[in-house]
Design a protein around this motif. Structure first.
Motif, PDB file in Angstrom:
ATOM      1  N   TYR A  98       0.767  -1.013   0.019  1.00 18.00           N
ATOM      2  CA  TYR A  98       0.057   0.023   0.200  1.00 18.00           C
ATOM      3  C   TYR A  98       0.861   1.409  -0.079  1.00 18.00           C
ATOM      4  CZ  TYR A  98      -4.712  -2.686   1.394  1.00 18.00           C
ATOM      5  OH  TYR A  98      -5.159  -3.463   1.774  1.00 18.00           O
ATOM      6  N   LEU A  99       1.668   1.670   0.776  1.00 18.24           N
ATOM      7  CA  LEU A  99       2.535   2.626   1.254  1.00 18.24           C
ATOM      8  C   LEU A  99       3.529   2.446  -0.253  1.00 18.24           C
ATOM      9  CD1 LEU A  99       4.821   3.112   4.068  1.00 18.24           C
ATOM     10  CD2 LEU A  99       5.513   3.761   1.655  1.00 18.24           C
ATOM     11  N   GLU A 100       3.758   1.692  -1.330  1.00 24.79           N
ATOM     12  CA  GLU A 100       5.264   2.029  -2.396  1.00 24.79           C
ATOM     13  C   GLU A 100       3.574   2.230  -3.373  1.00 24.79           C
ATOM     14  OE1 GLU A 100       8.101  -0.812  -5.011  1.00 24.79           O
ATOM     15  OE2 GLU A 100       5.616  -1.713  -4.333  1.00 24.79           O
ATOM     16  N   VAL A 101       2.561   1.902  -3.839  1.00 22.48           N
ATOM     17  CA  VAL A 101       1.551   2.193  -4.592  1.00 22.48           C
ATOM     18  C   VAL A 101       1.679   3.645  -3.927  1.00 22.48           C
ATOM     19  CG1 VAL A 101      -0.741   2.019  -5.454  1.00 22.48           C
ATOM     20  CG2 VAL A 101       1.358  -0.088  -4.963  1.00 22.48           C
ATOM     21  N   LEU A 102       0.888   3.873  -3.091  1.00 22.85           N
ATOM     22  CA  LEU A 102       0.685   5.072  -2.868  1.00 22.85           C
ATOM     23  C   LEU A 102       1.299   6.798  -2.923  1.00 22.85           C
ATOM     24  CD1 LEU A 102      -1.915   4.914   0.282  1.00 22.85           C
ATOM     25  CD2 LEU A 102      -2.632   5.464  -1.949  1.00 22.85           C
ATOM     26  N   ALA A 103       3.006   5.513  -2.748  1.00 26.90           N
ATOM     27  CA  ALA A 103       4.115   6.765  -2.663  1.00 26.90           C
ATOM     28  C   ALA A 103       4.474   7.339  -4.155  1.00 26.90           C
ATOM     29  CB  ALA A 103       4.800   6.262  -1.701  1.00 26.90           C
ATOM     30  N   HIS A 104       4.135   6.612  -4.583  1.00 23.58           N
ATOM     31  CA  HIS A 104       4.132   6.263  -6.892  1.00 23.58           C
ATOM     32  C   HIS A 104       2.571   7.329  -6.838  1.00 23.58           C
ATOM     33  CE1 HIS A 104       7.577   4.120  -5.580  1.00 23.58           C
ATOM     34  NE2 HIS A 104       7.916   4.758  -7.214  1.00 23.58           N
ATOM     35  N   GLU A 105       2.009   7.705  -6.280  1.00 24.12           N
ATOM     36  CA  GLU A 105       0.406   7.799  -6.632  1.00 24.12           C
ATOM     37  C   GLU A 105      -0.657   7.026  -7.824  1.00 24.12           C
ATOM     38  OE1 GLU A 105       1.373  11.590  -8.268  1.00 24.12           O
ATOM     39  OE2 GLU A 105       1.571  12.820  -6.641  1.00 24.12           O
ATOM     40  N   LEU A 106      -0.031   5.322  -7.035  1.00 29.89           N
ATOM     41  CA  LEU A 106      -1.290   5.233  -8.310  1.00 29.89           C
ATOM     42  C   LEU A 106      -2.041   4.283  -7.568  1.00 29.89           C
ATOM     43  CD1 LEU A 106       1.963   2.811  -9.057  1.00 29.89           C
ATOM     44  CD2 LEU A 106       1.314   4.401 -10.371  1.00 29.89           C
ATOM     45  N   ASP A 107      -3.036   3.325  -8.114  1.00 31.04           N
ATOM     46  CA  ASP A 107      -4.101   3.144  -7.653  1.00 31.04           C
ATOM     47  C   ASP A 107      -4.100   1.664  -6.849  1.00 31.04           C
ATOM     48  OD1 ASP A 107      -7.031   2.640  -7.559  1.00 31.04           O
ATOM     49  OD2 ASP A 107      -7.155   1.135  -9.215  1.00 31.04           O
ATOM     50  N   VAL A 108      -4.172   1.661  -5.515  1.00 27.58           N
ATOM     51  CA  VAL A 108      -4.158   0.567  -4.632  1.00 27.58           C
ATOM     52  C   VAL A 108      -4.860  -0.572  -5.257  1.00 27.58           C
ATOM     53  CG1 VAL A 108      -4.984   0.046  -2.571  1.00 27.58           C
ATOM     54  CG2 VAL A 108      -3.396   2.393  -2.597  1.00 27.58           C
ATOM     55  N   ASN A 109      -6.193  -0.341  -5.818  1.00 30.83           N
ATOM     56  CA  ASN A 109      -6.946  -1.511  -6.807  1.00 30.83           C
ATOM     57  C   ASN A 109      -6.423  -2.029  -7.803  1.00 30.83           C
ATOM     58  OD1 ASN A 109      -9.329  -1.269  -4.393  1.00 30.83           O
ATOM     59  ND2 ASN A 109      -9.841   0.659  -4.830  1.00 30.83           N
ATOM     60  N   SER A 110      -5.457  -1.174  -7.992  1.00 30.61           N
ATOM     61  CA  SER A 110      -4.808  -1.838 -10.025  1.00 30.61           C
ATOM     62  C   SER A 110      -3.374  -2.442  -9.298  1.00 30.61           C
ATOM     63  CB  SER A 110      -4.051  -1.165 -10.702  1.00 30.61           C
ATOM     64  OG  SER A 110      -6.136   0.105 -10.814  1.00 30.61           O
ATOM     65  N   TYR A 111      -2.879  -2.343  -7.967  1.00 30.49           N
ATOM     66  CA  TYR A 111      -1.937  -2.872  -7.557  1.00 30.49           C
ATOM     67  C   TYR A 111      -1.663  -3.623  -6.768  1.00 30.49           C
ATOM     68  CZ  TYR A 111      -0.085   0.118 -11.565  1.00 30.49           C
ATOM     69  OH  TYR A 111       0.026   0.335 -13.152  1.00 30.49           O
ATOM     70  N   CYS A 112      -2.379  -3.770  -5.188  1.00 29.70           N
ATOM     71  CA  CYS A 112      -1.836  -4.412  -4.027  1.00 29.70           C
ATOM     72  C   CYS A 112      -3.415  -5.782  -4.563  1.00 29.70           C
ATOM     73  CB  CYS A 112      -2.968  -3.661  -3.482  1.00 29.70           C
ATOM     74  SG  CYS A 112      -1.686  -2.125  -3.028  1.00 29.70           S
ATOM     75  N   GLN A 113      -3.475  -6.407  -5.350  1.00 29.55           N
ATOM     76  CA  GLN A 113      -3.808  -7.843  -5.271  1.00 29.55           C
ATOM     77  C   GLN A 113      -3.095  -8.608  -4.315  1.00 29.55           C
ATOM     78  OE1 GLN A 113      -7.151  -7.884  -5.289  1.00 29.55           O
ATOM     79  NE2 GLN A 113      -7.473  -5.740  -6.546  1.00 29.55           N
ATOM     80  N   GLN A 114      -4.191  -9.728  -3.667  1.00 32.72           N
ATOM     81  CA  GLN A 114      -2.637 -10.573  -3.319  1.00 32.72           C
ATOM     82  C   GLN A 114      -1.990 -10.952  -4.083  1.00 32.72           C
ATOM     83  OE1 GLN A 114      -3.878 -11.860  -0.290  1.00 32.72           O
ATOM     84  NE2 GLN A 114      -1.892 -12.797  -0.453  1.00 32.72           N
ATOM     85  N   ASP A 115      -2.273 -11.389  -5.909  1.00 28.73           N
ATOM     86  CA  ASP A 115      -0.976 -12.384  -6.544  1.00 28.73           C
ATOM     87  C   ASP A 115       0.186 -10.958  -6.295  1.00 28.73           C
ATOM     88  OD1 ASP A 115      -2.815 -10.993  -7.927  1.00 28.73           O
ATOM     89  OD2 ASP A 115      -1.887 -11.727  -9.837  1.00 28.73           O
ATOM     90  N   HIS A 116      -0.278 -10.079  -5.897  1.00 28.60           N
ATOM     91  CA  HIS A 116       1.244  -8.718  -6.338  1.00 28.60           C
ATOM     92  C   HIS A 116       1.471  -8.665  -4.978  1.00 28.60           C
ATOM     93  CE1 HIS A 116      -2.308  -6.455  -8.832  1.00 28.60           C
ATOM     94  NE2 HIS A 116      -1.047  -6.907 -10.088  1.00 28.60           N
ATOM     95  N   VAL A 117       0.806  -8.902  -3.832  1.00 34.64           N
ATOM     96  CA  VAL A 117       1.882  -8.869  -2.754  1.00 34.64           C
ATOM     97  C   VAL A 117       2.796 -10.249  -2.912  1.00 34.64           C
ATOM     98  CG1 VAL A 117       1.445  -8.847  -0.024  1.00 34.64           C
ATOM     99  CG2 VAL A 117       0.300  -7.333  -1.125  1.00 34.64           C
ATOM    100  N   THR A 118       1.986 -11.095  -2.487  1.00 30.51           N
ATOM    101  CA  THR A 118       3.360 -12.329  -2.910  1.00 30.51           C
ATOM    102  C   THR A 118       4.323 -12.049  -4.521  1.00 30.51           C
ATOM    103  OG1 THR A 118       1.148 -13.936  -2.751  1.00 30.51           O
ATOM    104  CG2 THR A 118       3.691 -14.882  -3.529  1.00 30.51           C
ATOM    105  N   GLN A 119       4.481 -11.665  -4.768  1.00 32.61           N
ATOM    106  CA  GLN A 119       5.172 -10.774  -5.940  1.00 32.61           C
ATOM    107  C   GLN A 119       5.871  -9.657  -5.246  1.00 32.61           C
ATOM    108  OE1 GLN A 119       3.314 -10.207  -9.710  1.00 32.61           O
ATOM    109  NE2 GLN A 119       2.091 -11.708 -10.344  1.00 32.61           N
ATOM    110  N   PHE A 120       5.383  -8.754  -4.752  1.00 28.25           N
ATOM    111  CA  PHE A 120       5.922  -7.861  -3.762  1.00 28.25           C
ATOM    112  C   PHE A 120       7.052  -8.721  -2.943  1.00 28.25           C
ATOM    113  CE2 PHE A 120       6.598  -4.857  -0.379  1.00 28.25           C
ATOM    114  CZ  PHE A 120       6.795  -3.690  -0.873  1.00 28.25           C
ATOM    115  N   ARG A 121       6.676  -9.327  -2.452  1.00 28.98           N
ATOM    116  CA  ARG A 121       7.288  -9.724  -1.004  1.00 28.98           C
ATOM    117  C   ARG A 121       8.061 -10.602  -1.441  1.00 28.98           C
ATOM    118  NH1 ARG A 121       4.958 -12.872   4.512  1.00 28.98           N
ATOM    119  NH2 ARG A 121       3.683 -12.113   3.406  1.00 28.98           N
ATOM    120  N   GLN A 122       8.016 -11.531  -2.107  1.00 28.90           N
ATOM    121  CA  GLN A 122       9.657 -12.556  -3.158  1.00 28.90           C
ATOM    122  C   GLN A 122      10.810 -11.052  -3.926  1.00 28.90           C
ATOM    123  OE1 GLN A 122       7.168 -14.207  -5.853  1.00 28.90           O
ATOM    124  NE2 GLN A 122       7.250 -16.205  -5.018  1.00 28.90           N
TER     125      GLN A 122
END
Length: 132
Positions: A98-122
């Motif tokens: 959430y922090l990364e997406v909001l800091a880049h002024e992107l849409d949370v709903n487009s970039y914070c789905q469960q699979d995005h979080v898994t990829q982000f964690r990796q």
């Protein structure tokens, strides 16, 4: 200003809007904590932020904020309709995403789905272990 907040064994992201005079909460497990409990636990923060801004005379260099920093406490607004985690233990990864997406002024709903979080964690693990 972004505030990682730990409540009841769960991480949420607080976003302090100085111009708007409010604190928005991004919670990846909204059903875990009742709204009234969330507000009660964060009320000291909602009281403190405008007091600190008053103490440092923030309004002198930012006159647009003089009205909002005089209001105590600031409202605590839980952001609804955001992606929720599907498995336990992902709240920290969701908070960082959430922090990364909001800091880049992107849409949370487009970039914070469960699979995005898994990829982000990796990706985060690779970055952290790659820079020992």
């Amino acid at each position: 200003v972004y505030l990682p907040i730990f409540m009841n064994d769960h991480w949420v992201l607080g976003v302090v809007d100085i111009l708007g005079g409010k604190i928005s909460i991004y919670d990846s497990m909204i059903d875990l904590t009742n709204d009234s409990v969330l507000v009660r636990q964060l009320l000291p923060v909602a009281d403190m932020i405008p007091l600190v801004l008053q103490k440092i005379s923030y309004h002198e260099t930012n006159p647009d904020c003089s009205e909002v920093i005089s209001k105590i406490p600031w409202p605590i607004v839980r952001v609804r309709d955001i992606p929720q985690q599907k498995s336990g233990g992902d709240c920290g990864a969701f908070l960082l995403r959430y922090l990364e997406v909001l800091a880049h002024e992107l849409d949370v709903n487009s970039y914070c789905q469960q699979d995005h979080v898994t990829q982000f964690r990796q990706a985060l693990a690779v970055k952290l272990f790659g820079h020992r």
